[in-house]
Scaffold this active site. Structure first.
Site, PDB file in Angstrom:
ATOM      1  N   GLY A 171      -2.784  -8.512 -11.605  1.00 35.27           N
ATOM      2  CA  GLY A 171      -1.446  -8.806 -10.841  1.00 35.27           C
ATOM      3  C   GLY A 171      -1.389 -10.334 -10.263  1.00 35.27           C
ATOM      4  O   GLY A 171      -2.203 -11.307 -10.939  1.00 35.27           O
ATOM      5  N   GLY A 214      -4.788 -11.847  -9.080  1.00 35.16           N
ATOM      6  CA  GLY A 214      -5.824 -11.937 -10.044  1.00 35.16           C
ATOM      7  C   GLY A 214      -5.475 -13.108 -11.008  1.00 35.16           C
ATOM      8  O   GLY A 214      -6.014 -13.826 -11.506  1.00 35.16           O
ATOM      9  N   LEU A 237       3.717 -10.833  -1.681  1.00 37.26           N
ATOM     10  CA  LEU A 237       3.576 -11.750  -2.953  1.00 37.26           C
ATOM     11  C   LEU A 237       2.900 -13.109  -2.262  1.00 37.26           C
ATOM     12  O   LEU A 237       2.115 -13.451  -2.999  1.00 37.26           O
ATOM     13  CB  LEU A 237       5.022 -12.005  -3.424  1.00 37.26           C
ATOM     14  CG  LEU A 237       5.726 -11.000  -4.096  1.00 37.26           C
ATOM     15  CD1 LEU A 237       6.829 -11.229  -4.693  1.00 37.26           C
ATOM     16  CD2 LEU A 237       4.910 -10.005  -4.839  1.00 37.26           C
ATOM     17  N   ARG A 251       2.396  -5.168   7.566  1.00 36.93           N
ATOM     18  CA  ARG A 251       2.753  -6.172   6.972  1.00 36.93           C
ATOM     19  C   ARG A 251       4.069  -6.255   7.065  1.00 36.93           C
ATOM     20  O   ARG A 251       4.984  -5.464   6.807  1.00 36.93           O
ATOM     21  CB  ARG A 251       2.458  -6.208   5.533  1.00 36.93           C
ATOM     22  CG  ARG A 251       2.724  -7.110   4.646  1.00 36.93           C
ATOM     23  CD  ARG A 251       2.585  -6.997   2.915  1.00 36.93           C
ATOM     24  NE  ARG A 251       2.989  -5.837   2.385  1.00 36.93           N
ATOM     25  CZ  ARG A 251       4.227  -5.815   1.899  1.00 36.93           C
ATOM     26  NH1 ARG A 251       5.257  -6.981   1.925  1.00 36.93           N
ATOM     27  NH2 ARG A 251       4.638  -4.931   1.091  1.00 36.93           N
ATOM     28  N   HIS A 262       3.633   2.827   1.046  1.00 37.02           N
ATOM     29  CA  HIS A 262       3.909   1.727   0.123  1.00 37.02           C
ATOM     30  C   HIS A 262       2.820   0.555  -0.023  1.00 37.02           C
ATOM     31  O   HIS A 262       2.640   0.333  -0.981  1.00 37.02           O
ATOM     32  CB  HIS A 262       5.055   0.994   0.854  1.00 37.02           C
ATOM     33  CG  HIS A 262       5.482  -0.207   0.151  1.00 37.02           C
ATOM     34  ND1 HIS A 262       6.136  -0.147  -1.015  1.00 37.02           N
ATOM     35  CD2 HIS A 262       5.783  -1.627   0.607  1.00 37.02           C
ATOM     36  CE1 HIS A 262       6.351  -1.379  -1.713  1.00 37.02           C
ATOM     37  NE2 HIS A 262       6.203  -2.036  -0.442  1.00 37.02           N
ATOM     38  N   HIS A 269       6.900   2.563   3.781  1.00 40.43           N
ATOM     39  CA  HIS A 269       8.256   1.917   3.651  1.00 40.43           C
ATOM     40  C   HIS A 269       9.222   2.632   4.100  1.00 40.43           C
ATOM     41  O   HIS A 269       9.198   3.892   3.690  1.00 40.43           O
ATOM     42  CB  HIS A 269       8.308   1.395   2.050  1.00 40.43           C
ATOM     43  CG  HIS A 269       9.153   0.301   2.123  1.00 40.43           C
ATOM     44  ND1 HIS A 269      10.738   0.432   2.140  1.00 40.43           N
ATOM     45  CD2 HIS A 269       9.087  -1.068   1.640  1.00 40.43           C
ATOM     46  CE1 HIS A 269      11.172  -0.722   1.926  1.00 40.43           C
ATOM     47  NE2 HIS A 269      10.206  -1.618   1.792  1.00 40.43           N
ATOM     48  N   GLY A 314      -8.368  -7.499 -12.203  1.00 44.90           N
ATOM     49  CA  GLY A 314      -7.180  -7.193 -11.716  1.00 44.90           C
ATOM     50  C   GLY A 314      -6.319  -8.327 -12.476  1.00 44.90           C
ATOM     51  O   GLY A 314      -6.363  -9.350 -12.011  1.00 44.90           O
ATOM     52  N   SER A 345      14.349  -1.911  -2.097  1.00 46.72           N
ATOM     53  CA  SER A 345      13.576  -2.940  -1.434  1.00 46.72           C
ATOM     54  C   SER A 345      14.385  -3.208   0.021  1.00 46.72           C
ATOM     55  O   SER A 345      15.441  -2.996   0.462  1.00 46.72           O
ATOM     56  CB  SER A 345      13.747  -4.229  -2.271  1.00 46.72           C
ATOM     57  OG  SER A 345      13.492  -5.441  -1.525  1.00 46.72           O
ATOM     58  N   ARG A 398       8.687  -2.986   9.444  1.00 48.63           N
ATOM     59  CA  ARG A 398       8.673  -1.578   8.533  1.00 48.63           C
ATOM     60  C   ARG A 398       7.870  -0.699   9.493  1.00 48.63           C
ATOM     61  O   ARG A 398       8.397   0.721   9.217  1.00 48.63           O
ATOM     62  CB  ARG A 398       7.792  -1.967   7.543  1.00 48.63           C
ATOM     63  CG  ARG A 398       8.636  -2.801   6.438  1.00 48.63           C
ATOM     64  CD  ARG A 398       7.988  -3.221   5.207  1.00 48.63           C
ATOM     65  NE  ARG A 398       8.575  -3.933   4.380  1.00 48.63           N
ATOM     66  CZ  ARG A 398       8.230  -4.315   3.127  1.00 48.63           C
ATOM     67  NH1 ARG A 398       7.077  -4.091   2.695  1.00 48.63           N
ATOM     68  NH2 ARG A 398       8.861  -4.829   2.380  1.00 48.63           N
TER      69      ARG A 398
END
Length: 635
Positions: free
Chosen positions: A13, A16, A426, A420, A372, A237, A11, A251, A298
């Site tokens: 991203g 990773g 992030l 979440r 999402h 989301h 991975g 967003s 959310r």
């Protein structure tokens, strides 16, 4: 001098890249596998920002308050020590990224700028316009490239993970993977392996996720014996643009900057949205919770929008509501010029304008919820010292139940519980990657022999088995179309295991998934080419998505309560006595079996969430006081 160790990271991203960077810094050799070029990893799509209690605005914010918001947002299903560690590391992580050159937005004084995000009343989210994920990904990629030049990192871009190689003791000794250009299958020995492969949104068909987000690596590891934690916890989301090919994320940063969700009080109001006066608008989130307003968590906002539209109160009676930032412009009495709005949100506003052909600064956006993120994922461990402090040097940190196999990022279950909070994704990728690298380093020190010294027969046999599987798939000439089967899977999962969950529908879905699994073995693969063959890998991914879906549905069936993103109409109350537990799915060919792990609540005892509403109150207010009772009586 000790021999250099080799670690495989799957991975490319944020999780990773952080893992790779930290392992390379420690002098290890890292083989980094990525399905796509690293800079196209799905982390690039993250828009809104990254959380950290830096408290530059003097609001009294602290890592403890960040921790508390995360636990509350997760509806107390998160193990608390790892979340505390994440919150404590967050400010240092933001300053690290700043030093790497991430172009974070600044205040007029030159300080980092922070915005509000869902689930908190504080300005805690650092951001780089509305392209934060892209900026972070590029910065980390630059750091990893430094280690490529020294030979510490070797990238395998365009390779697909096929499986873990386990020795006779059950420890991970490497992986198998396939080059998606030449279609060659190879086996790679390693001392340890870290899975950082993101989410599985494609299981639900149209989602905000990319076409690469099948969740196959998680499903493969699950089928090879890794426990799958909280599979039923899937985040919807609240704000996305529905499309024929996928849903495009709008967003949470739009609401963080003052965006308001509303519908006309008369759903069939024929006036343009900007011409509808305030008295004729229903600001549904603001009326239900005057404190958090449009920045409720959310799961709550998604459920509000879904219920509004389900009762025919969406725009023109359809599945849309307005997300409005027009009032932010100075021409409409707001505090910002067009340039100032674009400075904060241009990345996401450009997406809306491109696909909807409307200027969102002049005309309210039309949005609807979409799948999402997955809070569930591979089960990973952690360890504390005797005094309850974090054991930084423990080899158990971020390790799955297979020795030598680690996981970090969205593909694991550790940090988010049942829901979440925005801008924690992030952060959890970066902190999880850092912790995984520390865990791997400790594991490598404890190894008696090198993983690369694994018997050659073990490695060659793994390669031979995966080559045979691929050859069999290439010969398949059944009657089913894999792309149509995937469309069936997506519709089934969204309609029966999305926002709206009822036990009888879940049980029906379980049976239908067994049927889909059988049909997926009868595919006509349409392409038997030996170069860049897309049909065979997609069909292989489809079979893995179906097994993953079985775990998601099975977890929703056994969890007889409602918590966070899992709202079950038959059992609408949260049950801390019976269900303050992680759901652990274990694979069997007949379907998943489930065990349960008590939640570590050492810092905050479970209590009602701090929002003024929950899903039960939403149903009563929007759909009627007796709606849930009537549903139970008919089901």
């Amino acid at each position: 001098m000790a021999a250099q160790r080799t670690v495989v990271v799957v991975g490319g991203g944020l999780a990773g890249l952080m893992t790779t960077m930290k392992l390379a810094e420690a002098g290890n050799k890292v083989k980094l596998f990525s399905l796509v070029p690293v800079k196209r990893s799905h982390s690039v799509c993250a828009q809104g920002g990254i959380n950290g209690a830096v408290n530059l605005r003097g609001e009294g914010d602290s890592p403890y308050l960040h921790f508390e918001d995360t636990i509350t947002g997760g509806d107390f299903l998160n193990h608390q020590p790892p979340v505390m560690r994440m919150a404590e590391r967050a400010p240092a992580m933001i300053y690290l990224l700043d030093r790497m050159g991430v172009p974070f937005n600044r205040t007029s004084e030159g300080m980092l700028s922070f915005r509000r995000f869902g689930g908190t009343l504080l300005h805690r989210t650092a951001y780089a316009g509305a392209t934060t994920g892209q900026q972070l990904l590029y910065a980390l990629d630059e750091q990893v490239r430094r280690f490529e030049t020294t030979g510490n990192v070797e990238k395998y871009e365009g390779w697909e993970f096929l499986g873990v190689i386990k020795d006779s003791d059950g420890a991970c000794r490497g992986i198998t993977a396939q080059n998606l250009r030449t279609m060659e299958v190879e086996a790679f020995a390693s001392d340890a392996t870290v899975i950082c492969t993101g989410g599985n949104g494609l299981i639900f068909g149209l989602s905000t996720n990319s076409i690469i987000n099948t969740g196959s690596p998680v499903s493969i590891c699950y089928q090879q014996g890794v426990h799958y934690g909280n599979p039923e916890m899937v985040q919807i989301h609240p704000t996305a643009i529905p499309g024929e090919d996928k849903c495009r994320l709008i967003s949470e940063s739009v609401r963080g900057e003052g965006g308001r969700i509303w519908v006309p009080r008369d759903p069939m109001d024929s006036r343009k949205a900007v011409e509808i006066p305030e008295a004729d608008r229903w600001y549904v989130c603001e009326e239900m919770d005057p404190v958090y307003k449009n920045l409720l968590s959310r799961d709550i906002v998604s459920f509000i929008i879904y219920c509004v539209c389900r009762t025919g109160k969406g725009i023109k009676g359809g599945q849309q509501v307005y997300l409005d930032i027009t009032q932010l412009h100075k021409d409409r009495g707001g505090p910002y010029t067009r340039d100032q709005i674009n400075d904060k949100l241009e990345g996401v506003l450009e997406i809306y304008e491109k696909f909807m052909r409307e200027d969102p600064i002049e005309m309210p956006m039309r949005i609807y919820p979409a799948v999402h993120y997955t809070m569930g994922g591979l089960w990973v461990d952690y360890e504390l010292n005797g005094d309850g402090s974090w054991a930084v040097d423990s080899h158990r940190n971020q390790m799955t139940n297979i020795p030598g196999l680690y996981a970090a990022g969205e593909c694991e279950f550790q940090y988010h519980g049942a829901n979440r909070l925005g801008a924690n994704a992030l952060l959890s990728c970066l902190v999880g990657g850092e912790i995984a690298a520390q865990g791997v380093s400790s594991y490598l020190k404890s190894m008696a022999t090198s993983g690369e010294a694994a018997p050659s027969a073990l490695i060659s046999e793994a390669k031979r088995d995966k080559q045979a599987e691929y050859n069999d798939l290439k010969k398949s000439n059944g009657i089913e179309n894999p792309y149509r089967l995937h469309a069936e899977l997506g519709n089934l999962m969204w309609n029966n295991c999305g926002i709206w969950r009822v036990q009888k529908d879940l049980l029906t879905t379980k049976t239908k998934l067994d049927d889909l699994a059988a049909r997926a073995k009868q595919c006509n693969l349409l392409d038997d080419g030996g170069w860049s063959n897309q049909a065979v890998p997609f069909t292989r991914a489809l079979t893995h998505m179906i097994e993953n879906a079985k775990a998601i549905v099975g977890g929703a069936i056994v969890r007889d309560e409602s918590r966070g993103a899992h709202f079950k109409m038959d059992t609408p109350d949260r049950d801390d006595t019976g269900w303050l537990r992680t759901t652990l799915a274990t694979y069997t060919p007949q379907g998943p079996t489930f065990s349960f792990e008590p939640i570590d609540t050492r810092y905050i005892a479970p209590r009602p969430r701090k929002y003024k509403i929950n899903q039960i109150k939403i149903v009563k207010e929007i759909m009627g006081e007796d709606y849930l009772k009537s549903l139970s009586s008919t089901d």
